[in-house]
Scaffold this motif. Sequence first.
Motif, short mmCIF file in Angstrom:
data_model
loop_
_atom_site.label_atom_id
_atom_site.label_comp_id
_atom_site.label_asym_id
_atom_site.label_seq_id
_atom_site.Cartn_x
_atom_site.Cartn_y
_atom_site.Cartn_z
N GLY A 134 0.80 -1.21 0.00
CA GLY A 134 0.00 0.00 0.00
C GLY A 134 0.84 1.26 0.00
O GLY A 134 0.42 2.28 0.54
N GLY A 135 2.04 1.19 -0.60
CA GLY A 135 2.89 2.37 -0.72
C GLY A 135 3.69 2.72 0.52
O GLY A 135 4.41 3.73 0.52
N ARG A 136 3.59 1.91 1.57
CA ARG A 136 4.33 2.18 2.80
C ARG A 136 4.97 0.90 3.31
O ARG A 136 4.46 -0.20 3.09
CB ARG A 136 3.40 2.73 3.89
N VAL A 137 6.08 1.06 4.02
CA VAL A 137 6.71 -0.09 4.68
C VAL A 137 6.01 -0.31 6.01
O VAL A 137 5.94 0.58 6.86
CB VAL A 137 8.21 0.15 4.89
N ARG A 138 5.44 -1.49 6.16
CA ARG A 138 4.77 -1.89 7.40
C ARG A 138 5.61 -2.98 8.08
O ARG A 138 6.58 -3.48 7.51
CB ARG A 138 3.38 -2.45 7.12
N ARG A 139 5.21 -3.36 9.26
CA ARG A 139 5.92 -4.40 10.01
C ARG A 139 5.01 -5.60 10.24
O ARG A 139 3.79 -5.46 10.36
CB ARG A 139 6.38 -3.87 11.37
N VAL A 140 5.62 -6.77 10.28
CA VAL A 140 4.86 -7.98 10.64
C VAL A 140 4.18 -7.74 11.98
O VAL A 140 4.81 -7.26 12.94
CB VAL A 140 5.80 -9.20 10.72
#
Length: 379
Positions: A306-312
Motif C-alpha cells: 500500500g505504498g508504505r513499509v509496514r511491520r509484521v
Amino acid sequence: MNETPGRVYAEIDLAAVRANVRALRARAPRAELMAVVKADAYGHGAVPCARAALDAGATWLGTATPEEALALRAAGIGGRIMCWLWTPGGPWREAIEADVDVSVSGMWALDEVTTAARAAGRPARIQLKADTGLGRNGCQPADWAELVGAAAAAEAEGTVRVTGLWSHFACADEPGHPSIALQLHTFRDMLAYAEKEGLEPEVRHIANSPATLTLPDSHFDLVRCGLAVYGVSPAPELGTSAELGLRPAMTLKASVALTKTVPAGHGVSYGHHYVTDDETTLALIPAGYADGIPRHASDRGPVLVGGRVRRVAGRVAMDQFVVDLGPGAAVRAGDEAVLFGSGEHGEPTAEDWAQAAQTIAYEIVTRIGGRVPRVYRNG
C-alpha cells in the motif's frame, strides 16, 4: 517460468547477476573469477545464474557438494567447475568423468580420489585446500608436507593433476581483523612449500566476496565470489550493496490474500503477542516460515504494501503472517506486497530482514524455500 504466480514468488533479475559479475571482475582485474552457485545459487537458481555469470565473464563455477556440480553438468553447463565438500564414499568417479575439479583436504580424500581415477582410467583434477586459520575444512600446516608429497607422487604417476591450491578466510568481512594478515602469511608459506615440491597449480585462491571487494593482496590467480554475485553486501561493515557497486538480484513478492477491519484489543496470530491498539485494517500475507520467512522476524519484519513499509504484526506462522495497515488503508486482496528487493523503489532489502531476524543476509536469501517459484527476468 514465464508467468507470474499469485501467492508468493521470487523474481530474479539475471541482468543484475551479469552486472554484478562484471563489477566484481573490475575489482580484481588480474584474476579469474569463480561464481559460487552452491545452495541453488544462494536461493536464486543455480542453472540460470550459472549461465548468466558465465555470460558476464566468470571463468569458473563453484559448488559445495559434488551433487550440485553434477547437476550443473546434467543441465549442459560446460567450463570449469569446482566442488569442495566431500565425505567418504562420495561420487568421486562420477565427478572425474564429468571433468569436475575436486577439493582434497586430507589423505583419506586423496586415497579415494586416486582409487576412483584408476577405475575411471583418467586422471582426476584436484585442488589441495590448506587450513590457514579458519579451522573448518582444509589441511593443517603440520600435515601439509605429507599431503603435498602424496599428491606430487600421484601426479607423477598420472593419477591426478593438481590444478589448484586454495584456502578460505575466517574474518575477511571484518576489515582490519588481525587474522587476515596471519592467514595470508600462512597461505603464502604453504604455497611456497608446495611449489618447491614440484606442484604447478593453474590457480591459487583464497579471496571470497568480502576479500575480493577489500583486499587486493589476496586476489592471487582467482577470486571466489558468492553472495556478491547476487548483489547482496557480504557484510554491513563493508557498505551497502549500492555503496559496493552491486545490485540485488532477488525481489520477494506476494499477493495480499485478505484484508479486514478489526476492533481495538483484537489479538493477531499465535500467542496474541500483538494486540491492536485501535480499530484497524489487517492484511494477510500468504507466506510463512515454510517458505523461508524467518519466524525470528515476528513483530519486526518489514513489508512494502500500500505504498508504505509496514511491520509484521504478531508471529510469523508456517504459511502466512499479518501486517497492520492502520485505519482506512486502501489495500485490497490481490494487491502486491514486496518483502524485500533492491531497495531502489522504497522496498526493504534482505539486509533489513537480516537485522529484523538478528541474522545475516546470506541466510535470508538462501532460506527461501522450494515451494516459492522463481521467476526470471532479463534472461
